[in-house]
Scaffold this active site. Structure first.
Site, PDB file in Angstrom:
ATOM      1  N   ASP A  49     -33.402  48.992  16.182  1.00  0.00           N
ATOM      2  CA  ASP A  49     -33.902  49.833  17.037  1.00  0.00           C
ATOM      3  C   ASP A  49     -34.643  51.139  16.363  1.00  0.00           C
ATOM      4  OD1 ASP A  49     -34.382  47.826  18.662  1.00  0.00           O
ATOM      5  OD2 ASP A  49     -33.161  48.867  20.324  1.00  0.00           O
TER       6      ASP A  49
ATOM      7  N   GLY B 243     -24.131  48.461  17.383  1.00  0.00           N
ATOM      8  CA  GLY B 243     -24.809  47.547  18.153  1.00  0.00           C
ATOM      9  C   GLY B 243     -25.175  46.279  17.508  1.00  0.00           C
ATOM     10  N   PHE B 244     -25.884  45.551  17.801  1.00  0.00           N
ATOM     11  CA  PHE B 244     -26.457  44.291  17.218  1.00  0.00           C
ATOM     12  C   PHE B 244     -26.752  44.282  15.763  1.00  0.00           C
ATOM     13  CE2 PHE B 244     -27.988  43.588  21.772  1.00  0.00           C
ATOM     14  CZ  PHE B 244     -26.945  42.519  22.094  1.00  0.00           C
TER      15      PHE B 244
ATOM     16  N   GLU C 276     -36.475  42.891  35.677  1.00  0.00           N
ATOM     17  CA  GLU C 276     -35.209  42.420  36.090  1.00  0.00           C
ATOM     18  C   GLU C 276     -34.259  43.309  37.030  1.00  0.00           C
ATOM     19  OE1 GLU C 276     -34.236  40.016  31.647  1.00  0.00           O
ATOM     20  OE2 GLU C 276     -33.633  42.112  32.005  1.00  0.00           O
TER      21      GLU C 276
ATOM     22  N   GLY D 208     -23.084  52.984  13.914  1.00  0.00           N
ATOM     23  CA  GLY D 208     -23.496  52.237  14.926  1.00  0.00           C
ATOM     24  C   GLY D 208     -23.240  51.037  15.096  1.00  0.00           C
TER      25      GLY D 208
ATOM     26  N   ALA E 116     -32.992  42.421  20.670  1.00  0.00           N
ATOM     27  CA  ALA E 116     -31.572  42.102  20.251  1.00  0.00           C
ATOM     28  C   ALA E 116     -31.712  41.141  18.761  1.00  0.00           C
ATOM     29  CB  ALA E 116     -30.610  41.475  21.097  1.00  0.00           C
TER      30      ALA E 116
ATOM     31  N   VAL F 299     -21.826  61.504  14.579  1.00  0.00           N
ATOM     32  CA  VAL F 299     -22.074  61.952  13.420  1.00  0.00           C
ATOM     33  C   VAL F 299     -22.733  63.370  13.581  1.00  0.00           C
ATOM     34  CG1 VAL F 299     -23.719  61.394  11.661  1.00  0.00           C
ATOM     35  CG2 VAL F 299     -22.402  59.496  12.315  1.00  0.00           C
TER      36      VAL F 299
END
Length: 416
Positions: free
Chosen positions: A303, A15-16, A173, A13, A318, A81
């Site tokens: 997460d 991501g952050f 948002e 992964g 994040a 994966v």
């Protein structure tokens, strides 16, 4: 572990959390493999701006290889994966090589949850990827185009009705940004319709928006959205939805052209790869060092991890993901060099909550400071530009926002 070779760290992964774990290993004597099914890292907090035509996909996404080009101990693999063979210590991919590991870091994130109604996904798309954002952008703009060419007033109003489910930051948002499009951006573009007459509905099952914020900020958010002509509905859950309508628990039925889902998340299936315990959302249970018991060499971060700090759950934000990734990277680096002392438990440092509502309006909640309105909006913008990757993207996003602010125009209004 073979003493003649460098320890192998596989991070799943980009991501952050995954990127931060890899970066924390930059100076460690290890061989790192980062695997992701995409070739890019996506800055998810600004995906809604891609979905509402404020930014282009390239403004919020960067090639993983380019991000890590200067880190010599990293190999990037684009693959998916399939499973993890714990006995052999191998990550098995469905479309790429099998990857042996001495340490495994799972950072696969979450996806949209429809609360046991997966059939709703085809009617109410979530917002987690670049592909999601471009599809939603096309759907929003297409609704206005269809409204322009019909003479049926009832159908026209339905085509200009947009419903967002979920009153968290993403839902708020999205609602504010769609209202901005209708009121400001598209106002002079059409001849047969008035985009300012569009209806934007925000639905929240709880009693207030932005439930993680202080109550006064939630109240401010509701009033700000209502001033933008957003119909805010709280205390009502979705009971059914179709391709052109949504039904609520309060009996209300809303016909719409565009239904967007921002109401919940569930974990990707990483827990099943390793037979790990998970919570109701599928997140992997971890100990104080973010390890997946009983394994001392397998970690879950971001997460995907059901982590706690100081007796409180670590939020799916994040900054939290980055802190977890950095912690695990440093822990592995210390373990490789045989650091004598026991590692400290993971401690999450909450940096605050932010959400933008619309043009010149946002809410900011820091430890000793709360901001709203223009000040909150400016603070929100500075923070997000700071956390973007790369000088080019920071400059591009800043200029795009300045241009939109001055001209009320959004240059990414493309239906593709």
């Amino acid at each position: 572990m073979n003493p003649l070779t460098k320890p192998s760290v596989v991070v799943v992964g980009a991501g952050f959390a995954g990127l931060e774990a890899v970066r924390a290993l930059a100076h460690a004597d290890v061989s790192v493999t980062l695997i992701d099914r995409k070739n890019h890292h996506c800055f998810q907090p600004l995906l809604y701006q891609v979905a509402t035509a404020a930014l282009s996909p390239a403004d919020v996404a960067w090639p993983i290889r380019a991000i890590l080009a200067d880190q010599a101990n990293v190999t990037v693999i684009m693959a998916e994966v399939d499973r993890v063979d714990i006995g052999r210590r191998v990550v098995v991919t469905s479309d790429g090589p099998d990857l042996p590991f001495d340490y495994l870091v799972l950072a696969t994130g979450v996806t949209t949850s429809y609360f046991n109604h997966p059939e709703w996904a085809r009617f109410a798309p979530g917002l987690k990827t670049i592909e999601d954002a471009t599809r939603i952008r096309a759907q929003i703009l297409t609704c206005f185009e269809r409204a322009e060419r019909t003479d049926d007033e009832a159908l026209r109003q339905k085509l200009m009705t947009f419903v967002i489910v979920g009153g968290g930051p993403t839902g708020v948002e999205m609602a504010g940004s769609i209202a901005d499009i209708a009121r400001n951006v598209l106002a002079g573009d059409f001849r047969n319709i008035d985009p300012q007459s569009a209806t934007v509905v925000l639905i929240e099952a709880g009693q207030r928006l932005l439930s993680n914020f202080a109550e006064e900020l939630s109240d401010y958010t509701r009033k700000a959205l209502q001033q933008m002509n957003v119909d805010v509905i709280t205390g009502a859950a979705v009971t059914d939805c179709t391709s052109d309508s949504v039904t609520l628990s309060n009996g209300r039925h809303i016909a719409c052209c565009c239904l967007l889902w921002a109401a919940g998340v569930r974990a990707t299936p990483a827990a099943s790869w390793i037979g790990a315990k998970s919570d109701r959302a599928g997140r992997i249970m971890v100990d104080d060092h973010l390890r997946v018991s009983p394994h001392t060499n397998i970690f879950a971060v971001g997460d995907i991890a059901a982590a706690s700090s100081g007796g409180k759950p670590v939020p799916g934000l994040a900054p939290a993901a980055k802190q977890m990734g950095r912690y695990v990277g440093e822990l592995i680096a210390g373990d490789v060099i045989g650091r004598g002392r026991a590692p400290r438990p993971f401690v999450y440092h909450h940096q605050g909550d932010l959400a933008t509502i619309g043009r010149k309006s946002a809410v900011v909640s820091l430890k000793h400071l709360k901001l709203t309105g223009v000040l909150g909006w400016a603070f929100w913008g500075v923070v997000h530009i700071y956390f973007l990757i790369g000088l080019r993207n920071r400059i591009t996003v800043a200029l795009n926002w300045l241009w939109e602010y001055l001209t009320f125009q959004r240059g990414a209004r493309l239906i593709s």
